[in-house]
Design a protein around this motif. Sequence first.
Motif, PDB file in Angstrom:
ATOM      1  N   VAL A 412       0.838  -1.191   0.000  1.00 12.60           N
ATOM      2  CA  VAL A 412       0.000   0.000   0.000  1.00 12.60           C
ATOM      3  C   VAL A 412       0.871   1.239   0.000  1.00 12.60           C
ATOM      4  O   VAL A 412       1.772   1.390   0.812  1.00 12.60           O
ATOM      5  CB  VAL A 412      -0.934   0.008   1.233  1.00 12.60           C
ATOM      6  N   GLU A 416      -1.896   6.381   0.279  1.00 12.74           N
ATOM      7  CA  GLU A 416      -3.153   5.650   0.415  1.00 12.74           C
ATOM      8  C   GLU A 416      -3.401   5.257   1.866  1.00 12.74           C
ATOM      9  O   GLU A 416      -4.553   5.217   2.317  1.00 12.74           O
ATOM     10  CB  GLU A 416      -3.147   4.413  -0.490  1.00 12.74           C
ATOM     11  N   LYS A 417      -2.335   4.979   2.626  1.00 13.98           N
ATOM     12  CA  LYS A 417      -2.506   4.693   4.050  1.00 13.98           C
ATOM     13  C   LYS A 417      -3.077   5.917   4.775  1.00 13.98           C
ATOM     14  O   LYS A 417      -3.955   5.801   5.627  1.00 13.98           O
ATOM     15  CB  LYS A 417      -1.166   4.295   4.665  1.00 13.98           C
ATOM     16  N   LYS A 419      -4.892   8.292   3.439  1.00 14.15           N
ATOM     17  CA  LYS A 419      -6.284   8.474   3.023  1.00 14.15           C
ATOM     18  C   LYS A 419      -7.204   7.491   3.750  1.00 14.15           C
ATOM     19  O   LYS A 419      -8.313   7.857   4.168  1.00 14.15           O
ATOM     20  CB  LYS A 419      -6.402   8.300   1.509  1.00 14.15           C
ATOM     21  N   ARG A 420      -6.745   6.254   3.903  1.00 13.54           N
ATOM     22  CA  ARG A 420      -7.568   5.268   4.614  1.00 13.54           C
ATOM     23  C   ARG A 420      -7.766   5.670   6.071  1.00 13.54           C
ATOM     24  O   ARG A 420      -8.859   5.543   6.621  1.00 13.54           O
ATOM     25  CB  ARG A 420      -6.914   3.888   4.525  1.00 13.54           C
ATOM     26  N   ARG A 423     -10.238   8.503   6.316  1.00 11.67           N
ATOM     27  CA  ARG A 423     -11.620   8.012   6.192  1.00 11.67           C
ATOM     28  C   ARG A 423     -12.074   7.366   7.496  1.00 11.67           C
ATOM     29  O   ARG A 423     -13.232   7.532   7.909  1.00 11.67           O
ATOM     30  CB  ARG A 423     -11.719   7.015   5.036  1.00 11.67           C
ATOM     31  N   THR A 424     -11.175   6.617   8.143  1.00  9.02           N
ATOM     32  CA  THR A 424     -11.520   5.987   9.420  1.00  9.02           C
ATOM     33  C   THR A 424     -11.796   7.045  10.480  1.00  9.02           C
ATOM     34  O   THR A 424     -12.783   6.958  11.224  1.00  9.02           O
ATOM     35  CB  THR A 424     -10.378   5.066   9.894  1.00  9.02           C
ATOM     36  N   TYR A 561       2.052   9.124   8.232  1.00 10.92           N
ATOM     37  CA  TYR A 561       1.182   8.022   8.622  1.00 10.92           C
ATOM     38  C   TYR A 561       1.546   7.524  10.018  1.00 10.92           C
ATOM     39  O   TYR A 561       0.665   7.307  10.863  1.00 10.92           O
ATOM     40  CB  TYR A 561       1.270   6.881   7.608  1.00 10.92           C
ATOM     41  N   VAL A 578      -4.976   1.142  10.703  1.00 13.12           N
ATOM     42  CA  VAL A 578      -5.960   0.981   9.627  1.00 13.12           C
ATOM     43  C   VAL A 578      -5.317   0.540   8.328  1.00 13.12           C
ATOM     44  O   VAL A 578      -5.988   0.415   7.327  1.00 13.12           O
ATOM     45  CB  VAL A 578      -6.733   2.301   9.397  1.00 13.12           C
ATOM     46  N   ASP A 580      -3.451  -1.957   5.573  1.00 14.49           N
ATOM     47  CA  ASP A 580      -3.667  -3.337   5.192  1.00 14.49           C
ATOM     48  C   ASP A 580      -2.727  -4.234   6.005  1.00 14.49           C
ATOM     49  O   ASP A 580      -1.534  -3.931   6.156  1.00 14.49           O
ATOM     50  CB  ASP A 580      -3.385  -3.516   3.699  1.00 14.49           C
TER      51      ASP A 580
END
Length: 582
Positions: A412, A416-417, A419-420, A423-424, A561, A578, A580
């Motif tokens: 990942v 993208e980490k 962004k995830r 969102r969480t 992150y 959060v 992967d």
Amino acid sequence: MPRYEHNQIIQQLTSLDELPDNESALQSWVVAGGHIQFLIENAQSQELVVYAAPKYSFIDCMAVPEDLLTPLDKYDLMKWDAGPFQSAASYVAYGGSEEIDVEHGCDISDSSLGSKILSQGTRLIYRRSFEGWHGDGRDYFELSQEYAHLEELHWRPEQHGYCKFDEHGNLAPFVSITKSDSEKSTSLVTFDRSSLECYLAASNQVLVRLFDFTLYDKSNFSGWDDGIERIYDKSDEFFYTQKICGLAAYTRGVQIIRPDRPKSEIFNEIKKSWFGPEEKNHVEFIACDWRNGKIAKISTDPVATTNYFDAGQNDLPYELSPAFFNSEVLLKYKADKDKYTVGERNIHCRAAWTLRAFDVNEAGQVFAYICYLRQLPENELLYWLSCNEQPRASISKRANINDFEGRFFFLVDPLEKIKRMARTWDDKKYPWWTLRDNRLIDNVTVPLTDSRDEWGGSFLCLSKLVIEGFVVDAIREKLKALNADYDKQERSLSLLEKLINHNISLGSEAHQLSGLRETQLIRTKVIGHSAKADAEKLAHQALSKHETYAAHFRHVCAGIYDEMLLIQGQFDPPVENVADPH
């Protein structure tokens, strides 16, 4: 704002209704020669007048079933007494009955329209007034709901019209409206002809335009005499009566406007909006024909490529052949974040098109497959062709695993980490962080070119997403609960560092949010109004350590992150990873 053509029509109608300042010009003006010519010319234009009410004139329209005009009853149509003030429905009671019914439209016996033919027509626009309301918005125009739904139109006040996105993703008014007020003397409603013709053709109707030009000098007018009312029967599509009384006259008639195009062409246009054009010009891209082991020009024409199922019958390149582009091809889409969304592996143009499965290889080249490129509109195909180049490396490892091996790619990207996690955090509605705008997540992209502006813009978007989301008051409340000291002038990053350092064991080295700090620094120095030397120094440092802006940005994202995980751990509930698990 309304269409340019709409505004031009307002100026033209206003000019036509200007009272001449001498008797000779007045004699010519009252017979409405200019007004009649306007109707004839506008009936052929792209911007059709459906309603207009300047100082001395009145124009109104209704859609009428075509079979009601065969044979044509001109006498009935000339009895029109219409206006956009009737309601689409009303409560009625018949013969003293205690029952109440709902009546839709106009009954055939309704005398309010004068004409029996028009009583069976459809009103496209309603002029409504909010009785009892004073001030702005009391009087307004309302579009027929049937028409709005069929054409997928929506009211946008800043455009002064009913709008939708066109095939290029641009917001455009298809019904433009101007309401008279203290500044404008003319009310006007115009329809885009192509859109209106779709409705008329599908409903088997034609547009019947009603007009009345009552032209006179109000300061010197004593009334209409018993003079002759002349009939001008120009054609079955255009006829009117006119009465001239000295320096005053009225001209009143009917104009029938039919679609310019045959129904088959109009219906093909509607189908094109559903499925895309059946035929379009195709282009040839320099691409990797990996089936035949060579670099070649491959056309986007479907007949020029094949798929796995039909490959045994030919030696054509596969439609999954990748074409390669310089990374600047993405700048156009990143520059307009309202219109385009650049995702991890797709580009979406609002309400228009999507390019799927693009990616970036190790050489920094963007690549996309022929089968997905062919789905782009012609103007986009030409734009991508202008950036097409020979491949300098193969496709990315991620694309190979996802697209050809059919397996999930577990590595990942640091962005993208982030962004995830964002969102969480948004889903959990933490009091110490909020997503300021839902578009911010999609707006952050990795800078892929050697453009310092793109690099700075990526950090600007990252800062808006993460740093601007922190809620200072909630962080202060947490520090107060821990009896931790802080300065009232300190902002989110300083407060978060105090919170983190308050909770670490004595003797440990003080922690700094270096990734978030660097993001804020680049935003300030590169995008802000700082000295040019500061921006050049930061850019030079980034390239010296990481070789490319993309590598530097990903490095900072990896640190951010980890810092987001650390920040979340200072609050309740405890930290949750959060990312992967792989």
